[in-house]
Design a protein around this motif. Structure first.
Motif, PDB file in Angstrom:
ATOM      1  N   SER A  85     -52.121  -1.306  19.962  1.00  0.00           N
ATOM      2  CA  SER A  85     -50.824  -0.790  19.509  1.00  0.00           C
ATOM      3  C   SER A  85     -50.084  -1.827  18.675  1.00  0.00           C
ATOM      4  O   SER A  85     -50.227  -3.034  18.880  1.00  0.00           O
ATOM      5  CB  SER A  85     -49.956  -0.401  20.707  1.00  0.00           C
ATOM      6  OG  SER A  85     -50.573   0.620  21.464  1.00  0.00           O
ATOM      7  N   ILE A  86     -49.298  -1.321  17.737  1.00  0.00           N
ATOM      8  CA  ILE A  86     -48.408  -2.183  16.965  1.00  0.00           C
ATOM      9  C   ILE A  86     -47.225  -2.568  17.847  1.00  0.00           C
ATOM     10  O   ILE A  86     -46.651  -1.721  18.531  1.00  0.00           O
ATOM     11  CB  ILE A  86     -47.908  -1.469  15.698  1.00  0.00           C
ATOM     12  CG1 ILE A  86     -49.085  -1.143  14.766  1.00  0.00           C
ATOM     13  CG2 ILE A  86     -46.865  -2.308  14.969  1.00  0.00           C
ATOM     14  CD1 ILE A  86     -49.787  -2.353  14.199  1.00  0.00           C
ATOM     15  N   HIS A  87     -46.877  -3.835  17.829  1.00  0.00           N
ATOM     16  CA  HIS A  87     -45.745  -4.309  18.614  1.00  0.00           C
ATOM     17  C   HIS A  87     -44.697  -4.928  17.691  1.00  0.00           C
ATOM     18  O   HIS A  87     -44.942  -5.114  16.505  1.00  0.00           O
ATOM     19  CB  HIS A  87     -46.213  -5.329  19.660  1.00  0.00           C
ATOM     20  CG  HIS A  87     -47.214  -4.780  20.623  1.00  0.00           C
ATOM     21  ND1 HIS A  87     -48.465  -5.328  20.811  1.00  0.00           N
ATOM     22  CD2 HIS A  87     -47.156  -3.690  21.430  1.00  0.00           C
ATOM     23  CE1 HIS A  87     -49.125  -4.625  21.705  1.00  0.00           C
ATOM     24  NE2 HIS A  87     -48.354  -3.617  22.094  1.00  0.00           N
ATOM     25  N   GLY A  88     -43.554  -5.253  18.263  1.00  0.00           N
ATOM     26  CA  GLY A  88     -42.496  -5.869  17.474  1.00  0.00           C
ATOM     27  C   GLY A  88     -41.127  -5.534  18.023  1.00  0.00           C
ATOM     28  O   GLY A  88     -40.987  -4.868  19.054  1.00  0.00           O
ATOM     29  N   LYS A  89     -40.116  -5.981  17.319  1.00  0.00           N
ATOM     30  CA  LYS A  89     -38.741  -5.795  17.771  1.00  0.00           C
ATOM     31  C   LYS A  89     -38.285  -4.343  17.662  1.00  0.00           C
ATOM     32  O   LYS A  89     -37.221  -3.990  18.167  1.00  0.00           O
ATOM     33  CB  LYS A  89     -37.806  -6.714  16.978  1.00  0.00           C
ATOM     34  CG  LYS A  89     -38.080  -8.198  17.205  1.00  0.00           C
ATOM     35  CD  LYS A  89     -37.037  -9.058  16.526  1.00  0.00           C
ATOM     36  CE  LYS A  89     -37.327 -10.540  16.746  1.00  0.00           C
ATOM     37  NZ  LYS A  89     -37.392 -10.889  18.179  1.00  0.00           N
ATOM     38  N   HIS A  90     -39.069  -3.504  16.994  1.00  0.00           N
ATOM     39  CA  HIS A  90     -38.666  -2.103  16.853  1.00  0.00           C
ATOM     40  C   HIS A  90     -39.065  -1.264  18.066  1.00  0.00           C
ATOM     41  O   HIS A  90     -38.713  -0.081  18.132  1.00  0.00           O
ATOM     42  CB  HIS A  90     -39.274  -1.497  15.596  1.00  0.00           C
ATOM     43  CG  HIS A  90     -40.779  -1.423  15.608  1.00  0.00           C
ATOM     44  ND1 HIS A  90     -41.579  -2.532  15.609  1.00  0.00           N
ATOM     45  CD2 HIS A  90     -41.622  -0.357  15.633  1.00  0.00           C
ATOM     46  CE1 HIS A  90     -42.849  -2.172  15.613  1.00  0.00           C
ATOM     47  NE2 HIS A  90     -42.908  -0.852  15.636  1.00  0.00           N
ATOM     48  N   ILE A  91     -39.754  -1.852  19.037  1.00  0.00           N
ATOM     49  CA  ILE A  91     -40.197  -1.099  20.212  1.00  0.00           C
ATOM     50  C   ILE A  91     -39.010  -0.844  21.146  1.00  0.00           C
ATOM     51  O   ILE A  91     -38.258  -1.751  21.478  1.00  0.00           O
ATOM     52  CB  ILE A  91     -41.292  -1.875  20.972  1.00  0.00           C
ATOM     53  CG1 ILE A  91     -42.473  -2.174  20.061  1.00  0.00           C
ATOM     54  CG2 ILE A  91     -41.732  -1.086  22.203  1.00  0.00           C
ATOM     55  CD1 ILE A  91     -43.195  -0.952  19.580  1.00  0.00           C
ATOM     56  N   ASP A  92     -38.869   0.391  21.602  1.00  0.00           N
ATOM     57  CA  ASP A  92     -37.822   0.748  22.569  1.00  0.00           C
ATOM     58  C   ASP A  92     -38.380   0.939  23.971  1.00  0.00           C
ATOM     59  O   ASP A  92     -37.866   0.370  24.929  1.00  0.00           O
ATOM     60  CB  ASP A  92     -37.102   2.031  22.133  1.00  0.00           C
ATOM     61  CG  ASP A  92     -36.198   1.812  20.936  1.00  0.00           C
ATOM     62  OD1 ASP A  92     -35.509   0.773  20.902  1.00  0.00           O
ATOM     63  OD2 ASP A  92     -36.172   2.681  20.040  1.00  0.00           O
ATOM     64  N   VAL A  93     -39.418   1.756  24.106  1.00  0.00           N
ATOM     65  CA  VAL A  93     -40.007   2.026  25.420  1.00  0.00           C
ATOM     66  C   VAL A  93     -41.519   2.149  25.279  1.00  0.00           C
ATOM     67  O   VAL A  93     -42.057   2.199  24.168  1.00  0.00           O
ATOM     68  CB  VAL A  93     -39.440   3.315  26.062  1.00  0.00           C
ATOM     69  CG1 VAL A  93     -37.977   3.142  26.424  1.00  0.00           C
ATOM     70  CG2 VAL A  93     -39.661   4.515  25.150  1.00  0.00           C
ATOM     71  N   ALA A  94     -42.192   2.214  26.421  1.00  0.00           N
ATOM     72  CA  ALA A  94     -43.647   2.347  26.446  1.00  0.00           C
ATOM     73  C   ALA A  94     -44.040   3.450  27.420  1.00  0.00           C
ATOM     74  O   ALA A  94     -43.251   3.845  28.285  1.00  0.00           O
ATOM     75  CB  ALA A  94     -44.295   1.022  26.849  1.00  0.00           C
ATOM     76  N   SER A  95     -45.284   3.921  27.263  1.00  0.00           N
ATOM     77  CA  SER A  95     -45.791   4.952  28.168  1.00  0.00           C
ATOM     78  C   SER A  95     -47.311   4.861  28.213  1.00  0.00           C
ATOM     79  O   SER A  95     -47.949   4.538  27.209  1.00  0.00           O
ATOM     80  CB  SER A  95     -45.372   6.344  27.691  1.00  0.00           C
ATOM     81  OG  SER A  95     -45.980   7.351  28.495  1.00  0.00           O
ATOM     82  N   PRO A  96     -47.916   5.129  29.377  1.00  0.00           N
ATOM     83  CA  PRO A  96     -49.385   5.174  29.443  1.00  0.00           C
ATOM     84  C   PRO A  96     -49.922   6.215  28.471  1.00  0.00           C
ATOM     85  O   PRO A  96     -49.353   7.309  28.332  1.00  0.00           O
ATOM     86  CB  PRO A  96     -49.658   5.572  30.899  1.00  0.00           C
ATOM     87  CG  PRO A  96     -48.449   5.113  31.645  1.00  0.00           C
ATOM     88  CD  PRO A  96     -47.311   5.333  30.699  1.00  0.00           C
ATOM     89  N   ALA A  97     -51.028   5.898  27.782  1.00  0.00           N
ATOM     90  CA  ALA A  97     -51.553   6.809  26.765  1.00  0.00           C
ATOM     91  C   ALA A  97     -53.059   6.647  26.585  1.00  0.00           C
ATOM     92  O   ALA A  97     -53.571   6.731  25.473  1.00  0.00           O
ATOM     93  CB  ALA A  97     -50.836   6.586  25.441  1.00  0.00           C
ATOM     94  N   GLN A  98     -53.763   6.414  27.674  1.00  0.00           N
ATOM     95  CA  GLN A  98     -55.213   6.305  27.623  1.00  0.00           C
ATOM     96  C   GLN A  98     -55.836   7.250  28.648  1.00  0.00           C
ATOM     97  O   GLN A  98     -55.265   7.483  29.712  1.00  0.00           O
ATOM     98  CB  GLN A  98     -55.671   4.872  27.912  1.00  0.00           C
ATOM     99  CG  GLN A  98     -57.172   4.658  27.755  1.00  0.00           C
ATOM    100  CD  GLN A  98     -57.583   3.210  27.928  1.00  0.00           C
ATOM    101  OE1 GLN A  98     -56.755   2.348  28.211  1.00  0.00           O
ATOM    102  NE2 GLN A  98     -58.854   2.931  27.739  1.00  0.00           N
ATOM    103  N   SER A  99     -57.008   7.801  28.301  1.00  0.00           N
ATOM    104  CA  SER A  99     -57.690   8.770  29.161  1.00  0.00           C
ATOM    105  C   SER A  99     -56.744   9.917  29.507  1.00  0.00           C
ATOM    106  O   SER A  99     -56.509  10.244  30.673  1.00  0.00           O
ATOM    107  CB  SER A  99     -58.215   8.090  30.428  1.00  0.00           C
ATOM    108  OG  SER A  99     -59.151   7.075  30.099  1.00  0.00           O
ATOM    109  N   VAL A 100     -56.208  10.528  28.473  1.00  0.00           N
ATOM    110  CA  VAL A 100     -55.213  11.587  28.633  1.00  0.00           C
ATOM    111  C   VAL A 100     -55.911  12.929  28.862  1.00  0.00           C
ATOM    112  O   VAL A 100     -56.678  13.400  28.017  1.00  0.00           O
ATOM    113  CB  VAL A 100     -54.310  11.667  27.394  1.00  0.00           C
ATOM    114  CG1 VAL A 100     -53.310  12.807  27.539  1.00  0.00           C
ATOM    115  CG2 VAL A 100     -53.596  10.344  27.182  1.00  0.00           C
TER     116      VAL A 100
END
Length: 254
Positions: A85-100
């Motif tokens: 995933s792209i990271h940086g200061k623009h990130i607000d929140v996260a969520s699991p997103a593998q083996s969906v």
């Protein structure tokens, strides 16, 4: 994307999912995101994937990085951020997103993103949580819904975000039950002044214990030192006395 956001707003959408991103700032896309925010709609957008872009750097992605949008990054099946995933200061929140686990037309049950997390699925999860908040608190608007998700997200430090997970992994139930007041730690609140909510760092205080004055301490040290010298001299004199014998007089008197 800009036309899609505007059309969604005009049709009455309050949560708008943008499960893709661009690394170029577009005036049209910025205006559309602002139009959604001013109209009472929340744009939930992907913060970007490394394998779907030529720009592999951790730079802002749009519309996720625009004010008023909620930027989402992906976590792996263990709930951890990854290089995918792209990271940086623009990130607000996260969520699991593998083996969906989901469904697909004509394919029945399917599992997507089995090898690596994908922010598109993370964006969908966060948008679903935001929709629950919009239904439960329709008058709080996009700022209120976004705040609830960020303030209640799971993170290592309650008082700060970071470039990998933003304010943390969302917790929808906690966001729904939150009673926002000035004691809530985390992001700036649209409901109350939370400036003083951060937990102050621990302070180590050193307290000097009561002890004899410097003069008396010095006098005691000198007395002990002199006493030791006197004892040492006494021992030396005794040892010298034991080790020496009187000389024998072998002279013959005349």
């Amino acid at each position: 994307m800009a036309d899609g956001i505007r059309r969604s707003v005009d049709l009455g959408a309050r949560i708008i999912v943008v499960a893709l991103s661009d690394d170029e700032d577009s005036p049209d896309l910025r205006d559309a995101t602002d139009y959604a925010h001013r109209s009472g709609a929340l744009v939930v957008a992907s913060a970007g994937n490394r394998d779907t872009t030529d720009n592999k750097e951790d730079t802002p992605r749009y519309p996720a990085a625009y004010p008023g949008a909620l930027s989402v990054t992906a976590l792996n099946s263990e709930g951890l951020p990854t290089y995918d995933s792209i990271h940086g200061k623009h990130i607000d929140v996260a969520s699991p997103a593998q083996s969906v686990l989901t469904t697909a037309t004509g394919a029945g049950d399917c599992i997507y993103a089995g090898d690596a997390p994908t922010s598109s699925f993370a964006t969908a999860y966060v948008a679903g949580a935001a929709a629950l908040l919009a239904q439960a608190y329709p008058h709080e608007g996009p700022d209120g819904w976004s705040y609830r998700l960020k303030a209640t997200a799971q993170r290592p430090n309650q008082d700060s975000n970071d470039d990998q997970i933003g304010w943390g992994s969302i917790r929808p139930a906690a966001a729904l039950s939150l009673r926002p007041d000035r004691s809530v730690r985390g992001p700036a609140s649209p409901f109350a002044d939370t400036t003083d909510s951060a937990l102050p760092p621990p302070v180590t205080r050193v307290k000097l214990s009561e002890s004899p004055s410097n003069d008396s301490s010095a006098a005691i040290a000198i007395a002990v030192g002199l006493g030791g010298i006197v004892i040492l001299l006494t021992l030396l004199r005794r040892l010298r006395g034991r080790g020496s014998k009187p000389a024998r007089d072998n002279s013959i008197g005349n």
